[in-house]
Design a protein around this motif. Structure first.
Motif, PDB file in Angstrom:
ATOM      1  N   ASP A  20       0.837 -11.240   4.018  1.00 42.99           N
ATOM      2  CA  ASP A  20       1.569 -10.278   3.066  1.00 42.99           C
ATOM      3  C   ASP A  20       3.287 -10.956   3.056  1.00 42.99           C
ATOM      4  O   ASP A  20       3.769 -10.590   2.103  1.00 42.99           O
ATOM      5  CB  ASP A  20       1.406  -9.117   3.330  1.00 42.99           C
ATOM      6  CG  ASP A  20       0.220  -8.546   3.139  1.00 42.99           C
ATOM      7  OD1 ASP A  20      -0.534  -9.061   2.465  1.00 42.99           O
ATOM      8  OD2 ASP A  20      -0.073  -7.195   3.559  1.00 42.99           O
ATOM      9  N   LEU A  21       3.502 -11.434   4.134  1.00 44.03           N
ATOM     10  CA  LEU A  21       4.854 -11.904   4.264  1.00 44.03           C
ATOM     11  C   LEU A  21       5.066 -12.966   3.207  1.00 44.03           C
ATOM     12  O   LEU A  21       6.111 -13.236   2.348  1.00 44.03           O
ATOM     13  CB  LEU A  21       5.335 -12.227   5.550  1.00 44.03           C
ATOM     14  CG  LEU A  21       6.640 -13.352   5.774  1.00 44.03           C
ATOM     15  CD1 LEU A  21       7.856 -12.320   5.383  1.00 44.03           C
ATOM     16  CD2 LEU A  21       6.820 -13.838   7.257  1.00 44.03           C
ATOM     17  N   ASP A  22       4.279 -14.033   3.134  1.00 38.58           N
ATOM     18  CA  ASP A  22       4.127 -15.234   2.188  1.00 38.58           C
ATOM     19  C   ASP A  22       3.922 -14.713   0.781  1.00 38.58           C
ATOM     20  O   ASP A  22       4.665 -15.257  -0.340  1.00 38.58           O
ATOM     21  CB  ASP A  22       3.112 -16.291   2.676  1.00 38.58           C
ATOM     22  CG  ASP A  22       3.485 -17.130   3.900  1.00 38.58           C
ATOM     23  OD1 ASP A  22       4.419 -17.068   3.655  1.00 38.58           O
ATOM     24  OD2 ASP A  22       2.418 -17.150   4.564  1.00 38.58           O
ATOM     25  N   GLU A  23       2.954 -13.670   0.602  1.00 38.68           N
ATOM     26  CA  GLU A  23       2.697 -13.520  -0.996  1.00 38.68           C
ATOM     27  C   GLU A  23       3.458 -12.305  -1.408  1.00 38.68           C
ATOM     28  O   GLU A  23       3.608 -12.292  -2.603  1.00 38.68           O
ATOM     29  CB  GLU A  23       0.944 -13.220  -0.715  1.00 38.68           C
ATOM     30  CG  GLU A  23       0.183 -14.294  -0.271  1.00 38.68           C
ATOM     31  CD  GLU A  23      -1.315 -13.801  -0.179  1.00 38.68           C
ATOM     32  OE1 GLU A  23      -1.526 -12.648  -0.531  1.00 38.68           O
ATOM     33  OE2 GLU A  23      -2.025 -14.752  -0.022  1.00 38.68           O
ATOM     34  N   ILE A  24       3.966 -11.409  -0.485  1.00 37.78           N
ATOM     35  CA  ILE A  24       4.523 -10.122  -1.120  1.00 37.78           C
ATOM     36  C   ILE A  24       6.069 -10.185  -0.718  1.00 37.78           C
ATOM     37  O   ILE A  24       6.966 -10.139  -1.629  1.00 37.78           O
ATOM     38  CB  ILE A  24       3.602  -8.799  -0.826  1.00 37.78           C
ATOM     39  CG1 ILE A  24       2.406  -9.034  -1.026  1.00 37.78           C
ATOM     40  CG2 ILE A  24       4.622  -7.597  -1.339  1.00 37.78           C
ATOM     41  CD1 ILE A  24       1.730  -7.779  -0.448  1.00 37.78           C
ATOM     42  N   PRO A  48       0.878  -1.203   0.086  1.00 36.88           N
ATOM     43  CA  PRO A  48      -0.026   0.048  -0.142  1.00 36.88           C
ATOM     44  C   PRO A  48       0.954   1.294  -0.115  1.00 36.88           C
ATOM     45  O   PRO A  48       2.038   1.357   0.727  1.00 36.88           O
ATOM     46  CB  PRO A  48      -0.817  -0.093   1.367  1.00 36.88           C
ATOM     47  CG  PRO A  48      -0.661  -1.708   1.600  1.00 36.88           C
ATOM     48  CD  PRO A  48       0.525  -2.153   1.077  1.00 36.88           C
ATOM     49  N   GLU A  49       0.316   2.149  -0.733  1.00 31.64           N
ATOM     50  CA  GLU A  49       1.044   3.534  -0.523  1.00 31.64           C
ATOM     51  C   GLU A  49       1.097   4.332   0.565  1.00 31.64           C
ATOM     52  O   GLU A  49       1.809   4.897   0.950  1.00 31.64           O
ATOM     53  CB  GLU A  49       0.708   4.382  -1.819  1.00 31.64           C
ATOM     54  CG  GLU A  49       0.741   3.937  -3.200  1.00 31.64           C
ATOM     55  CD  GLU A  49       0.437   4.701  -4.305  1.00 31.64           C
ATOM     56  OE1 GLU A  49       0.014   5.987  -3.968  1.00 31.64           O
ATOM     57  OE2 GLU A  49       0.560   4.409  -5.520  1.00 31.64           O
ATOM     58  N   ARG A  50      -0.043   3.904   1.212  1.00 29.66           N
ATOM     59  CA  ARG A  50      -0.291   4.911   2.565  1.00 29.66           C
ATOM     60  C   ARG A  50      -0.294   3.824   3.738  1.00 29.66           C
ATOM     61  O   ARG A  50      -0.653   2.794   3.611  1.00 29.66           O
ATOM     62  CB  ARG A  50      -1.698   5.440   2.634  1.00 29.66           C
ATOM     63  CG  ARG A  50      -1.768   6.551   1.365  1.00 29.66           C
ATOM     64  CD  ARG A  50      -0.829   7.758   1.463  1.00 29.66           C
ATOM     65  NE  ARG A  50      -1.149   8.550   2.580  1.00 29.66           N
ATOM     66  CZ  ARG A  50      -2.434   9.328   2.868  1.00 29.66           C
ATOM     67  NH1 ARG A  50      -3.027   9.733   1.555  1.00 29.66           N
ATOM     68  NH2 ARG A  50      -2.385   9.964   3.953  1.00 29.66           N
ATOM     69  N   PRO A  51      -0.030   4.410   4.874  1.00 25.18           N
ATOM     70  CA  PRO A  51       0.200   3.431   6.130  1.00 25.18           C
ATOM     71  C   PRO A  51      -1.387   3.056   6.506  1.00 25.18           C
ATOM     72  O   PRO A  51      -2.337   4.215   6.212  1.00 25.18           O
ATOM     73  CB  PRO A  51       0.887   4.406   7.137  1.00 25.18           C
ATOM     74  CG  PRO A  51       0.752   5.625   6.741  1.00 25.18           C
ATOM     75  CD  PRO A  51       0.666   5.704   5.441  1.00 25.18           C
TER      76      PRO A  51
END
Length: 474
Positions: A59-63, A43-46
């Motif tokens: 997200d660790l797995d996929e990105i 994501p561009e924003r927090p």
């Protein structure tokens, strides 16, 4: 996150790490993502509102995982090893859980005193001189890297010249001496310390051993003295990054003692090999001549990054160079002079409880386990070197005393530049395969392939498979 939530997610994180390490061979060694690919998926924003930890793991797995180069993979033969073992990871977890800031003894006595103990243990395990012990004139400290160790040594060396640069700054021209194979961190130390890159002298090397020429070093120092400069520090390397060449520390040390120049020994990769008594020859001259000495347990000694051990023969110049005591850090223990405040032994003020992971490793493996790891990886590398030596299609760089082997394909009918280009194409093809990861260096204008064995996961079958793939690629 409550303690119960931490317990639940912590178990899942440990399981994730265990599963990752158990299945690491299923991943391509080197990441295959394109520049910017990982960032584009984030994501561009927090987030405005907090998310569950399950989203983090997803997200660790996929990105993120596709963008990881797997340093613990048994086919990782690039650079030097960067071991991360179970005991070390758990020690680091304990350090994070305690959340200690060990800048002075009073902020957590155990943080300081455990560090003194494990570094004194290493002095014994590596056969280093007793004056490197913390209960002697010198002492040891854990830095984040050999680069920081070099900078601290450089600052101490400047202070010992008698100019009191810590207070007045550099008022004369100082010089620092390296070889063409010395790590670039020494030039960076010269820049950061105010010596300047133009005052870094490059000493010739022996064409056969690639070690520093002590005679040429003496000539350069004499010329600088004659011109009014202050020769300040020489760096001798035990195990250069390119080829693991070993500088003749004893001969260099004799020059340094005669000329009154600080001798720093950079054994970042190779120094831990001295845990094996039969390999302690690499440190010949260290006991008699080294003013400072650095080696990295986070490379080859089963301890995850960051953990770089720096010892000094006399800690006084370092403390003179780095010690500043503002009112908010004053305390009775420091004022007594009976304790060590490691903030005076490094560039940052703050420091983590890094000794916990080294302590965990030393206790889990013991001296026998550490020696078994070093001997096993050296044996695999030497066997690989034998295969290269016996193959007429390849040439082998000698000597190769430890666990790095440098070699190149023979292209006798090609000019050197064309042969180099073809070697680079072979390297790219090998690394693109996903099965292994090598790096290269250049010696006397020729491109060489580097194969470094160091992971505890690497077995003979992995080295043999790498050699088969290399031969097919050529």
């Amino acid at each position: 996150m409550s303690p119960e939530e931490f317990r639940r997610w912590g178990k899942q994180v440990v399981d994730w790490i265990a599963d990752y390490r158990a299945g690491i061979e299923s991943f391509p060694v080197r990441s295959r993502v394109a520049p910017g690919e990982v960032r584009a998926k984030l994501p561009e924003r927090p987030p405005e509102r907090g998310e569950g930890f399950d989203a983090v793991l997803r997200d660790l797995d996929e990105i993120l995982l596709p963008g990881v180069t797997h340093w613990q993979h048994p086919g990782f033969f690039a650079y030097f090893p960067s071991n991360a073992t179970g005991p070390s990871i758990l020690g680091d977890l304990l350090s994070s859980g305690l959340g200690v800031q060990g800048m002075v003894w009073a902020t957590s006595p155990a943080c300081t005193e455990l560090e003194t103990v494990v570094l004194d243990w290493l002095v014994e395990l590596l056969g280093l001189p007793p004056h490197f012990r913390t209960d002697a004139a010198g002492g040891g400290v854990i830095q984040d890297s050999a680069s920081s160790a070099a900078l601290v040594a450089c600052l101490a060396a400047l202070q010992r010249t008698g100019e009191d640069v810590a207070r007045r700054g550099i008022t004369r021209r100082h010089t620092l001496y390296v070889s063409a194979h010395t790590h670039s961190s020494l030039e960076r130390a010269a820049r950061l310390a105010g010596i300047g890159a133009d005052n870094v002298r490059v000493v010739d090397t022996d064409p056969d051993t690639l070690g520093m020429d002590a005679g040429h070093l003496d000539e350069l120092i004499a010329a600088d003295l004659a011109s009014g400069a202050v020769p300040t520090m020489v760096c001798a390397t035990i195990g250069t990054t390119s080829t693991t060449a070993i500088d003749p520390v004893r001969e260099i040390g004799e020059v340094c003692r005669e000329r009154g120049v600080w001798l720093h020994v950079d054994a970042a990769y190779a120094g831990v090999a001295a845990v094996c008594p039969e390999l302690r020859w690499i440190n010949d001259g260290v006991a008699e001549f080294a003013d400072s000495y650095c080696t990295n347990p986070h490379k080859w000694l089963l301890t995850n990054f960051d953990c770089s051990a720096l010892w000094l023969a006399d800690r006084a110049p370092m403390i003179e160079a780095l010690s500043i005591l503002p009112e908010y850090l004053r305390n009775a223990a420091s004022e007594s002079g009976e304790v060590i405040d490691y903030r005076d032994w490094q560039v940052p003020l703050g420091r983590r409880f890094r000794s916990l992971k080294l302590w965990s490793v030393l206790r889990w493996y013991g001296a026998e386990g550490l020696r078994e790891h070093i001997r096993g990886t050296v044996a695999l590398a030497q066997e690989f070197a034998g295969w290269v030596r016996d193959d007429p299609d390849f040439a082998l760089l000698e000597p190769h005393p430890l666990a790095l082997v440098c070699f190149w394909p023979r292209y006798p009918d090609l000019p050197v530049e064309e042969a180099n280009a073809r070697t680079h194409r072979v390297l790219d093809a090998l690394n693109d395969s996903g099965d292994l990861f090598l790096t290269h260096t250049k010696i006397d204008g020729r491109t060489l392939l580097r194969l470094a064995v160091g992971s505890p996961a690497t077995e003979r079958r992995h080295v043999e498979a790498a050699w088969d793939q290399i031969r097919r690629a050529v």
